[in-house]
Enzyme design. Structure first.
Site, PDB file in Angstrom:
ATOM      1  N   GLU A   1     -24.956  -5.664  13.812  1.00 53.04           N
ATOM      2  CA  GLU A   1     -25.652  -4.981  12.799  1.00 53.04           C
ATOM      3  C   GLU A   1     -26.191  -5.602  11.474  1.00 53.04           C
ATOM      4  O   GLU A   1     -25.030  -6.670  10.689  1.00 53.04           O
ATOM      5  CB  GLU A   1     -24.898  -3.571  12.408  1.00 53.04           C
ATOM      6  CG  GLU A   1     -23.684  -3.357  11.411  1.00 53.04           C
ATOM      7  CD  GLU A   1     -22.817  -2.511  11.086  1.00 53.04           C
ATOM      8  OE1 GLU A   1     -22.741  -1.819  11.926  1.00 53.04           O
ATOM      9  OE2 GLU A   1     -22.442  -2.006  10.347  1.00 53.04           O
TER      10      GLU A   1
ATOM     11  N   CYS B   1     -28.664  -7.550   4.032  1.00 53.21           N
ATOM     12  CA  CYS B   1     -27.043  -7.922   4.308  1.00 53.21           C
ATOM     13  C   CYS B   1     -27.064  -8.544   5.969  1.00 53.21           C
ATOM     14  O   CYS B   1     -26.738  -7.168   6.798  1.00 53.21           O
ATOM     15  CB  CYS B   1     -26.538  -6.312   4.149  1.00 53.21           C
ATOM     16  SG  CYS B   1     -24.278  -6.336   4.766  1.00 53.21           S
TER      17      CYS B   1
ATOM     18  N   CYS C   1     -14.024  -8.414  13.746  1.00 49.00           N
ATOM     19  CA  CYS C   1     -13.917  -8.753  12.683  1.00 49.00           C
ATOM     20  C   CYS C   1     -11.470  -9.494  13.744  1.00 49.00           C
ATOM     21  O   CYS C   1     -11.459  -8.275  12.953  1.00 49.00           O
ATOM     22  CB  CYS C   1     -13.497  -8.789  11.493  1.00 49.00           C
ATOM     23  SG  CYS C   1     -13.043  -9.340   9.755  1.00 49.00           S
TER      24      CYS C   1
ATOM     25  N   CYS D   1      -8.802  -4.890   8.230  1.00 44.73           N
ATOM     26  CA  CYS D   1      -8.810  -3.739   6.893  1.00 44.73           C
ATOM     27  C   CYS D   1      -8.863  -2.615   7.446  1.00 44.73           C
ATOM     28  O   CYS D   1      -9.579  -1.881   8.796  1.00 44.73           O
ATOM     29  CB  CYS D   1     -10.128  -4.109   5.600  1.00 44.73           C
ATOM     30  SG  CYS D   1      -9.560  -6.147   5.522  1.00 44.73           S
TER      31      CYS D   1
ATOM     32  N   CYS E   1     -11.605  -0.683   7.428  1.00 48.84           N
ATOM     33  CA  CYS E   1     -13.009  -0.516   7.446  1.00 48.84           C
ATOM     34  C   CYS E   1     -13.394  -0.811   9.009  1.00 48.84           C
ATOM     35  O   CYS E   1     -12.305  -1.199  10.217  1.00 48.84           O
ATOM     36  CB  CYS E   1     -13.210  -2.415   7.107  1.00 48.84           C
ATOM     37  SG  CYS E   1     -14.575  -3.530   8.283  1.00 48.84           S
TER      38      CYS E   1
ATOM     39  N   CYS F   1     -20.153  -1.554   5.797  1.00 46.46           N
ATOM     40  CA  CYS F   1     -19.616  -2.626   7.383  1.00 46.46           C
ATOM     41  C   CYS F   1     -19.287  -1.763   8.500  1.00 46.46           C
ATOM     42  O   CYS F   1     -18.086  -0.764   8.728  1.00 46.46           O
ATOM     43  CB  CYS F   1     -18.353  -3.135   6.271  1.00 46.46           C
ATOM     44  SG  CYS F   1     -17.822  -4.318   6.837  1.00 46.46           S
TER      45      CYS F   1
HETATM   46  N1  SAH Z   1     -15.179  -9.815   5.539  1.00 46.90           N
HETATM   47  C1  SAH Z   1     -15.755 -10.185   4.156  1.00 46.90           C
HETATM   48  C2  SAH Z   1     -17.263  -9.640   4.322  1.00 46.90           C
HETATM   49  C3  SAH Z   1     -17.718  -8.178   4.822  1.00 46.90           C
HETATM   50  S1  SAH Z   1     -17.227  -6.253   4.607  1.00 46.90           S
HETATM   51  C4  SAH Z   1     -15.514  -8.800   3.817  1.00 46.90           C
HETATM   52  O1  SAH Z   1     -14.579  -8.376   3.244  1.00 46.90           O
HETATM   53  O2  SAH Z   1     -15.357  -8.874   1.630  1.00 46.90           O
HETATM   54  C5  SAH Z   1     -18.514  -6.654   2.952  1.00 46.90           C
HETATM   55  C6  SAH Z   1     -17.941  -5.305   1.495  1.00 46.90           C
HETATM   56  O3  SAH Z   1     -17.715  -3.912   2.551  1.00 46.90           O
HETATM   57  C7  SAH Z   1     -16.464  -5.921   1.736  1.00 46.90           C
HETATM   58  O4  SAH Z   1     -15.657  -5.189   0.689  1.00 46.90           O
HETATM   59  C8  SAH Z   1     -15.574  -4.704   2.080  1.00 46.90           C
HETATM   60  O5  SAH Z   1     -14.158  -4.733   1.809  1.00 46.90           O
HETATM   61  C9  SAH Z   1     -16.459  -3.224   2.009  1.00 46.90           C
HETATM   62  N2  SAH Z   1     -15.864  -2.147   3.270  1.00 46.90           N
HETATM   63  C10 SAH Z   1     -15.782  -2.164   4.266  1.00 46.90           C
HETATM   64  N3  SAH Z   1     -15.218  -1.056   4.908  1.00 46.90           N
HETATM   65  C11 SAH Z   1     -15.759  -0.172   4.475  1.00 46.90           C
HETATM   66  C12 SAH Z   1     -16.101   0.998   3.729  1.00 46.90           C
HETATM   67  N4  SAH Z   1     -16.441   2.169   5.106  1.00 46.90           N
HETATM   68  N5  SAH Z   1     -16.771   1.511   2.755  1.00 46.90           N
HETATM   69  C13 SAH Z   1     -17.219   1.152   1.933  1.00 46.90           C
HETATM   70  N6  SAH Z   1     -16.970  -0.041   2.183  1.00 46.90           N
HETATM   71  C14 SAH Z   1     -16.221  -1.081   2.853  1.00 46.90           C
HETATM   72 FE1  SF4 Z   2     -13.074  -7.961   8.749  1.00 43.25          FE
HETATM   73 FE2  SF4 Z   2     -14.145  -5.174   7.333  1.00 43.25          FE
HETATM   74 FE3  SF4 Z   2     -11.612  -6.285   6.541  1.00 43.25          FE
HETATM   75 FE4  SF4 Z   2     -14.801  -7.491   5.943  1.00 43.25          FE
HETATM   76  S1  SF4 Z   2     -13.651  -5.551   4.986  1.00 43.25           S
HETATM   77  S2  SF4 Z   2     -12.100  -8.348   6.245  1.00 43.25           S
HETATM   78  S3  SF4 Z   2     -15.359  -7.662   7.365  1.00 43.25           S
HETATM   79  S4  SF4 Z   2     -11.761  -6.019   8.679  1.00 43.25           S
END
Ligand code: SAH
Ligand code: SF4
Length: 356
Positions: free
Chosen positions: A81, A102, A109, A113, A116, A349
């Site tokens: 996406e 974006c 991934c 996390c 996420c 994300c």
């Molecule tokens: N993997 C990389 C880049 C993609 S995520 C990273 O983690 O930095 C882009 C941003 O969105 C990151 O800061 C991530 O932590 C945040 N993110 C992930 N899930 C989210 C959610 N449910 N609500 C808000 N931000 C979120």
């Molecule tokens: Fe991966 Fe989501 Fe963590 Fe970014 S925030 S590193 S996309 S699991």
């Protein structure tokens, strides 16, 4: 879309033909080779067959029409996406604003996390640089079709690209950097390095490599916790790359590049949003070229993922966000708060691909 045969198809042609073809795709954003009238009809037909330009995508437009989300189906059927965010600049209405895309860098991934949606999907594969560019091309074509009256106050092309979609860009470093070089190339997308940002969960090798790269794009670090213990609970990768070491790598990056670094902090209710957390955050963010970007947590509805039922996170309340910001202000920490785009289209994300 698949350009992997492009060089082969143009093999017998003069060399400048390849540049012409790339320009047609990366600069003029044609969506069918029939538009490339500088090629013979036979060649156009051959290109359409062997290097199809069609991008298969479902699109969701937010009610305010300031964000558009596309779910692209790749040649092997995998889905990724990408989101377009359209900012008008209220302080300078005479300028045309920004269009930020974006992009995703991986399908899924591997870093998992807890908060996420992409992390919940697991890892499928890295994207090629072309698949990364395909996302920017998709929205460049989309913007090209919008009539002038619809763009009043908005930019007419993609002006900014952030690597903040699905996946961890620094686990796909070479393809990500290759795509950035093409985005930055004045012959093609011509997007300035200051308008390209990469966000990482803290892959130290990637931060180091980027410090040595002549391309000085913007770096963002997903911080999300003000101490090592909480960060380790939310982001498993923190065990391999502990907070103190990530910050050390960032300091070396700043020393080499003299660039500002953004630290993203998603505010999750009762998890990382207390006054104590704000004070702890202020202590580690109190450095000259650091700045914090507060993000409101975008809830992943538990009904969509039963595995999440026991740990459903919620966004911080308005009062808690205010208190958190007040403390950062009182302690003179530079911060911004990310504007919320497209709540109604799950513009966070991995939330579109993972929605059923
Ligand atoms: N993997 C990389 C880049 C993609 S995520 C990273 O983690 O930095 C882009 C941003 O969105 C990151 O800061 C991530 O932590 C945040 N993110 C992930 N899930 C989210 C959610 N449910 N609500 C808000 N931000 C979120
Ligand atoms: Fe991966 Fe989501 Fe963590 Fe970014 S925030 S590193 S996309 S699991």
């Amino acid at each position: 879309m698949d350009l992997s045969n492009l060089e082969k198809v143009l093999e017998g042609e003069p060399k400048y033909r390849l540049n012409q073809a790339r320009e047609a795709v990366y600069k003029n954003f044609i969506s069918d080779w029939s538009e490339a009238t500088f090629f013979s009809v036979e060649l156009r037909e051959k290109l359409n067959k062997e290097c199809p330009l069609e991008i298969k995508a479902d699109v969701l437009v937010s009610k305010k029409e300031d964000s558009v989300k596309a779910r692209i189906t790749l040649e092997d059927g995998m889905m990724i996406e990408t989101v377009l965010m359209r900012h008008k600049d209220p302080l300078r209405p005479e300028t045309s604003g920004r269009n930020t895309v974006c992009v995703s860098s991986q399908v899924g991934c591997p870093l998992g996390c807890l908060f996420c949606a992409t992390g919940k999907m697991g890892f499928k594969r890295n994207l090629t640089s072309e698949e990364i560019l395909e996302q920017v091309i998709f929205f460049s074509r989309y913007l090209k079709k919008i009539t002038l009256s619809e763009v009043e106050g908005f930019a007419i092309s993609v002006t900014n690209v952030t690597y903040m979609g699905m996946g961890e860009p620094f686990l796909n470093y070479d393809n990500v950097l290759d795509s950035i070089r093409i985005l930055n190339d004045y012959k093609y997308f011509n997007i300035g390095v200051r308008s390209i940002s990469v966000s990482t969960a803290g892959i130290i090798e990637g931060i180091k490599k980027l410090s040595d790269d002549p391309l000085h794009i913007n770096l963002a670090i997903s911080l999300h916790a003000p101490n090592n213990k909480l960060r380790g609970e939310l982001m498993p990768i923190n065990k391999k790359y502990p907070l103190a070491e990530v910050l050390k790598a960032v300091d070396q990056y700043i020393e080499k590049t003299k660039r500002k670094v953004m630290f993203e902090y998603v505010l999750i209710k009762d998890v990382n949003d207390s006054e104590e957390h704000a004070r702890e955050l202020a202590k580690i963010m109190n450095k000259k070229l650091y700045f914090v970007n507060l993000i409101l947590y975008n809830a992943i509805p538990p009904q969509r993922d039963p595995a999440l039922a026991g740990q459903a996170f919620e966004p911080s309340t308005t009062e808690r966000v205010k208190k958190f910001r007040d403390i950062l202000e009182e302690l003179k920490i530079r911060y911004t708060q990310r504007y919320r785009f497209g709540d109604d289209i799950n513009a966070a994300c991995g939330q579109f691909v993972t929605s059923k």
